[in-house]
Design an enzyme around this catalytic site. Structure first.
Site, PDB file in Angstrom:
ATOM      1  N   ASP A  13       6.542  57.432  62.998  1.00  0.00           N
ATOM      2  CA  ASP A  13       5.601  57.348  62.149  1.00  0.00           C
ATOM      3  C   ASP A  13       4.472  58.221  62.083  1.00  0.00           C
ATOM      4  OD1 ASP A  13       4.339  54.912  60.388  1.00  0.00           O
ATOM      5  OD2 ASP A  13       2.682  55.792  61.046  1.00  0.00           O
TER       6      ASP A  13
ATOM      7  N   LYS B 110       2.663  59.338  55.044  1.00  0.00           N
ATOM      8  CA  LYS B 110       2.020  58.740  54.197  1.00  0.00           C
ATOM      9  C   LYS B 110       1.180  59.660  53.294  1.00  0.00           C
ATOM     10  CE  LYS B 110       1.404  55.683  58.345  1.00  0.00           C
ATOM     11  NZ  LYS B 110       1.248  56.465  59.519  1.00  0.00           N
TER      12      LYS B 110
END
Ligand code: NDP
Length: 281
Positions: A45, A75
């Site tokens: 992540d 992201k």
């Protein structure tokens, strides 16, 4: 040791335990992620904001692990919510990671007080990346119940995950429940509260009873609640410790005792998504 997979509503699967790289310095990211892959982590992540996508990509390339065995999330940064900026920055993410497809791409923060309150067009833009095959799935992060309701009502496109702050001192039940109601899986960020819960006497008592560490018990608690987690660590030893959580279970009472540590808003360690408006210079 086998990490369970969670099936998302688009029928793809994500490893329930991964490795987070927030605050991993860019110049140490390749070696840190290489160590995590060596331990067995297959889900990484990262985020544009962390500045370390390139190091993640270098570790992946050097690992020789087949692409389909890896699950990579990044992201969208707060300064690139406008559709054209989002498209350009997504191109840059793929190129930094050295990938032609990312498994999951998220809106990092809703920023409801920025961009005239329009996170809906940003969300539609992320859906383009699924349509063109460069993202397998898209989701959101730090979306409050009203934000989730709004994107689903206005676009009909349901995020696969909502990545939100969740740990024993901030169980964030309203945002968890809203996510689950929409069929959105919960990803619990700062699952250890950045270490803040590890000295808690309830957690240390339960850890001693299982001959496990407080971090292992805390991560196991998340797993049993069904949330997806990706603890960060710079130490190979702690990476291994955090990975070694699939040979014991907590009782329903232990799960409840840890959930009862919730301090409500006072337990939040990060910003409140309703007011957070940080945009990088
Ligand atoms: P974590 O809750 O994962 O805690 C990390 C901290 O705990 C580090 O200081 C680490 O130190 C320490 N630690 C890790 N394992 C152990 C252990 N077994 N025993 C003792 N200490 C330990 O915090 P993060 O904030 O990093 O959250 C995890 C991930 O969630 C991030 O890396 C990121 O991917 C994501 N995230 C997403 C956010 C969002 O807005 N979407 C916001 C924040 C995080 P050390 O490195 O020295 O081991």
């Amino acid at each position: 040791m086998t990490v369970p997979n969670i099936t998302l509503h688009d029928q793809t699967t994500i490893p329930q335990l991964g490795f987070g790289v927030y605050q991993v310095p860019p110049d140490q990211t390749a070696e840190t992620v290489a160590a995590a892959l060596e331990v067995g982590y297959r889900h990484i992540d990262t985020a544009q904001m962390y500045g370390n996508e390139k190091g993640v990509g270098e570790a992946i390339a050097a690992s020789g692990i087949a692409r389909e065995e890896l699950y990579v999330t990044s992201k969208l940064n707060n300064d690139v919510h406008r559709p054209d900026d989002a498209r350009r920055s997504f191109d840059a993410t793929l190129s930094a990671l050295g990938l032609d497809r990312i498994d999951l791409f998220l809106i990092h923060w809703p920023l409801p007080t920025r961009y005239d309150g329009d996170f809906v067009s940003t969300w539609r833009t992320l859906a383009e990346f699924v349509a063109d095959g460069r993202a397998t799935s898209v989701g959101v992060s730090n979306f409050q119940p009203a934000h989730l309701d709004r994107i689903v009502t206005e676009t009909g496109i349901v995020p696969v995950v909502n990545q939100i702050e969740v740990h024993p001192y901030f169980t964030n039940e309203d945002a968890r429940a809203a996510s689950i109601r929409h069929g959105v899986e919960v990803e619990a960020w700062s699952p250890l509260a950045q270490g803040g819960v590890l000295g808690d006497e309830v957690i240390t008592r339960i850890a001693a009873a299982h001959d496990k560490t407080p971090a292992q018990v805390t991560l196991r608690w998340h797993i049993e609640r069904g949330d997806i987690v990706f603890p960060k660590s710079m130490s190979a030893e702690r990476m291994m410790e955090n990975f070694d959580i699939f040979d014991f279970t907590l009782s329903a009472e232990e799960v409840a005792d840890i959930a009862a540590l919730d301090r409500g808003e006072a337990g939040r360690t990060g910003p409140n998504p309703d007011t957070f408006d940080y945009i990088p210079a």
